[in-house]
Design a protein around this motif. Structure first.
Motif, mmCIF file in Angstrom:
data_model
loop_
_atom_site.group_PDB
_atom_site.id
_atom_site.type_symbol
_atom_site.label_atom_id
_atom_site.label_comp_id
_atom_site.label_asym_id
_atom_site.label_seq_id
_atom_site.Cartn_x
_atom_site.Cartn_y
_atom_site.Cartn_z
ATOM 1 N N CYS A 192 0.903 -1.168 -0.152
ATOM 2 C CA CYS A 192 0.028 0.074 0.214
ATOM 3 C C CYS A 192 0.925 1.242 -0.164
ATOM 4 O O CYS A 192 2.000 1.230 0.341
ATOM 5 C CB CYS A 192 -0.864 -0.041 1.123
ATOM 6 S SG CYS A 192 -1.875 1.327 1.265
ATOM 7 N N ALA A 193 0.466 2.308 -0.795
ATOM 8 C CA ALA A 193 1.472 3.455 -0.907
ATOM 9 C C ALA A 193 0.435 4.688 -1.031
ATOM 10 O O ALA A 193 -0.437 4.384 -1.883
ATOM 11 C CB ALA A 193 2.470 3.270 -1.810
ATOM 12 N N HIS A 194 0.551 5.785 -0.350
ATOM 13 C CA HIS A 194 0.056 7.241 -0.598
ATOM 14 C C HIS A 194 0.972 8.033 -0.981
ATOM 15 O O HIS A 194 1.966 8.147 -0.092
ATOM 16 C CB HIS A 194 -0.847 7.518 0.366
ATOM 17 C CG HIS A 194 -1.981 6.707 0.858
ATOM 18 N ND1 HIS A 194 -3.225 7.007 -0.087
ATOM 19 C CD2 HIS A 194 -2.398 5.812 1.463
ATOM 20 C CE1 HIS A 194 -4.205 6.049 0.380
ATOM 21 N NE2 HIS A 194 -3.768 5.366 1.242
ATOM 22 N N PRO A 195 0.985 9.046 -1.953
ATOM 23 C CA PRO A 195 1.979 10.049 -2.373
ATOM 24 C C PRO A 195 1.778 11.061 -1.232
ATOM 25 O O PRO A 195 0.939 11.155 -0.400
ATOM 26 C CB PRO A 195 1.393 10.550 -3.623
ATOM 27 C CG PRO A 195 0.196 10.212 -3.547
ATOM 28 C CD PRO A 195 -0.095 9.031 -2.908
ATOM 29 N N ALA A 196 2.610 12.079 -1.315
ATOM 30 C CA ALA A 196 2.676 13.173 -0.189
ATOM 31 C C ALA A 196 1.484 13.990 -0.222
ATOM 32 O O ALA A 196 0.949 14.237 -1.162
ATOM 33 C CB ALA A 196 3.935 13.973 -0.565
ATOM 34 N N THR A 197 0.890 14.261 0.938
ATOM 35 C CA THR A 197 -0.265 14.832 1.378
ATOM 36 C C THR A 197 -0.494 15.317 2.678
ATOM 37 O O THR A 197 0.217 14.550 3.677
ATOM 38 C CB THR A 197 -1.540 14.006 0.641
ATOM 39 O OG1 THR A 197 -2.541 14.812 1.223
ATOM 40 C CG2 THR A 197 -1.929 12.774 1.610
ATOM 41 N N ALA A 198 -1.159 16.521 2.985
ATOM 42 C CA ALA A 198 -1.312 16.763 4.297
ATOM 43 C C ALA A 198 -2.678 16.365 4.653
ATOM 44 O O ALA A 198 -2.946 16.410 5.885
ATOM 45 C CB ALA A 198 -1.298 18.511 4.192
#
Length: 232
Positions: A192-198
């Motif tokens: 699982c992976a999520h790109p950079a985000t606030a």
């Protein structure tokens, strides 16, 4: 806690299998407590941005319906040195329990809701009722760890997960800067992976077998980021 300790002992005696990603072909199941907290955080952020009280009350209700307990069996390793003068840096001694993003389950969130309700008696009643019914209605539980991360650093959290049991991992930063979230199995495969985000993000997965997983959190922003890592 006993259940997690038993799983850890069992895993230490079994060699890692790296030939295929440790993911089950079974469905992920219905959303659980970590998913609910992720939704609550997103709704809370949206409500604060728009000044709408009803979405804010919904976010508070969702968050307050989950009981949080300290995570056990999670091992944290921080990679990379903190800058000498990282903006908003906190002492190392404060790291494990440092408050992170504004929490929709907090008293402060209710104060914001009261302020947004203003002089509207119907909205005031909704806020009062929501405050009065908590924490009686809590039905879900989740586990949580809190930490802060300097710019350029990565936290690796090693944790055991059960085979054929749906798992959820939520990351809620303080909103001041972006974080990257990824999950790897014991063989190093990214599951699982999520790109950079606030924004708050969620990983849902079902391991095929008992195993250790590494949750990596990287601060790609320019300030110290205080975050909450939540599991179901």
């Amino acid at each position: 806690m006993i259940r997690h300790l038993a799983l850890i002992l069992a895993l230490l005696a079994v060699p890692a299998r790296a030939e295929t990603p440790n993911l089950s072909a079974a469905p992920e199941g219905t959303p659980g407590s970590a998913a609910q907290l992720t939704l609550a955080q997103r709704a809370y952020a949206e409500a604060l941005a728009t000044g709408e009280v009803l979405p804010l009350l919904a976010a508070i209700h969702l968050a307050r319906s989950v009981t949080l307990r300290p995570a056990t069996g999670w091992e944290r390793t921080t990679i990379g040195a903190a800058p000498d003068a990282a903006p908003n840096a906190a002492p190392d001694a404060a790291r494990p329990g440092t408050p992170s993003a504004p929490d929709p389950a907090s008293d402060a969130a209710l104060t914001v809701a009261r302020n947004l309700a203003g002089e509207d008696p119907d909205l005031q009643d909704l806020v009062f009722d929501l405050d009065a019914q908590m924490p009686r209605g809590r039905t879900l539980t989740a586990i949580e760890a809190r930490a802060d991360l300097a710019p350029g650093q990565t936290d690796d959290w090693r944790m055991p997960l059960f085979g054929e049991v749906s798992a959820e991992i939520a990351l809620i930063g303080d909103g001041a800067g972006p974080l990257v979230l990824s999950v790897r199995d014991a063989g190093g495969a990214t599951v699982c992976a999520h790109p950079a985000t606030a924004a708050a993000v969620l990983c849902r997965l079902t391991p095929a077998r008992n195993g250790f997983f590494t949750v990596a959190i990287t601060n790609t922003g320019g300030t110290v980021n205080r975050y909450r890592l939540i599991g179901n």
